[in-house]
Design a protein around this motif. Structure first.
Motif, short mmCIF file in Angstrom:
data_model
loop_
_atom_site.label_atom_id
_atom_site.label_comp_id
_atom_site.label_asym_id
_atom_site.label_seq_id
_atom_site.Cartn_x
_atom_site.Cartn_y
_atom_site.Cartn_z
N ILE A 21 13.04 22.36 18.23
CA ILE A 21 14.47 22.01 18.73
C ILE A 21 15.26 20.73 18.72
O ILE A 21 16.11 20.99 18.05
CB ILE A 21 14.45 22.61 20.32
N ASP A 22 14.07 20.00 18.95
CA ASP A 22 14.52 18.47 18.70
C ASP A 22 14.49 18.21 17.05
O ASP A 22 15.35 17.17 17.04
CB ASP A 22 13.15 17.37 19.08
N GLU A 23 13.75 18.56 16.23
CA GLU A 23 14.07 18.61 14.87
C GLU A 23 15.39 18.86 14.30
O GLU A 23 16.53 18.25 13.51
CB GLU A 23 13.17 19.23 14.03
N ALA A 24 15.93 20.36 15.05
CA ALA A 24 17.61 20.66 14.63
C ALA A 24 18.85 20.06 14.86
O ALA A 24 19.27 19.64 14.40
CB ALA A 24 17.33 22.00 15.36
N HIS A 25 17.93 19.57 16.49
CA HIS A 25 19.43 18.65 16.49
C HIS A 25 19.70 17.06 16.03
O HIS A 25 20.59 17.15 16.35
CB HIS A 25 18.93 18.07 18.09
N ALA A 26 17.75 16.86 15.61
CA ALA A 26 18.44 15.42 14.87
C ALA A 26 18.87 15.63 13.88
O ALA A 26 19.60 14.53 12.95
CB ALA A 26 16.96 14.62 14.91
N ALA A 27 18.77 16.62 13.01
CA ALA A 27 19.44 17.00 11.80
C ALA A 27 20.97 17.94 12.14
O ALA A 27 21.67 18.03 10.83
CB ALA A 27 18.97 18.34 11.07
N GLY A 28 21.12 17.57 12.62
CA GLY A 28 22.89 18.12 13.73
C GLY A 28 22.48 19.64 12.96
O GLY A 28 23.83 20.09 13.08
#
Length: 218
Positions: free
Chosen positions: A22-29
């Motif tokens: 989830i954090d990686e998805a948020h970081a990638a927009g």
């Protein structure tokens, strides 16, 4: 907290490794789309003193005694602080307003009990004197229109390796002492305590099997 954020919180609570995705998805927009029926655990196993859920293991405690006497704003700081032996820690405060009729009865009962403690012996303890002053102050504030609130605390420690769970338990029990909070392991109700600590809006008394007369007397 939005509905999507709530879904993420619940999903991560039951399956902590999902936080990385989830954090990686948020970081990638990239948008994270979770439906409510997707955020619960795929499998659970509640034991007498711990709770296994998806890829993690948790232990939960409930508060049996709040800090007594004067407390400062940092009294819970060590309990709230991150700990190396705990992967995820959750401290949830539960509040339930008390109706005015019952509040008046509770205040009067507490004041009477405090008076009995300081008059039953020849030399009342310092704790009894402090409790009596607090009871008088509470009664005065309630008479002026202040409300009373029932409150509690649920503490949950989560690890992803079962062998580390004893260390996490020891960390919570040690730091709760410095916070002057009396905690008791939620024996036989680990799954319930875990859910109660999540922001799901659960009102625990509504799910109790006790008759209302007994619950009101507690």
């Amino acid at each position: 907290m939005s509905a999507q954020e709530l879904c993420e919180v619940v999903r991560i609570a039951y399956d902590p490794p999902a936080a990385l995705i989830i954090d990686e998805a948020h970081a990638a927009g990239s948008p994270v789309s979770l439906a409510w029926d997707e955020v619960g655990p795929t499998a659970t196993q509640a034991s007498w003193d711990d709770y296994r859920h998806d890829s993690a293991f948790s232990a939960s405690w409930t508060m049996t005694g709040a800090p007594r006497g004067s407390v400062n704003s940092s009294v819970l700081s060590r309990l709230l602080a991150p700990h190396g032996d705990i992967d995820r820690k959750r401290i949830s405060l539960l509040y339930r307003p008390m109706d005015s009729a019952r509040a008046a009865a509770v205040v009067e009962r507490d004041q009477n009990n405090a008076n009995v403690r300081i008059t039953s012996g020849t030399r009342p303890s310092a704790r009894a004197l402090v409790d009596a002053r607090s009871a008088v102050q509470t009664a005065q504030e309630e008479a002026q229109g202040a409300g009373l609130v029932n409150f509690g605390m649920v503490v949950t420690a989560t690890v992803t390796d079962q062998e580390r769970l004893p260390d996490a338990v020891a960390a919570i029990e040690q730091t709760s002492g410095t916070a002057r909070v009396l905690l008791r392991r939620a024996y036989g109700a680990q799954d319930t305590a875990f859910a109660a600590s999540l922001p799901l809006g659960l009102v625990l008394p509504k799910h109790s099997m006790l008759p209302s007369e007994i619950k009101d007397a507690l």
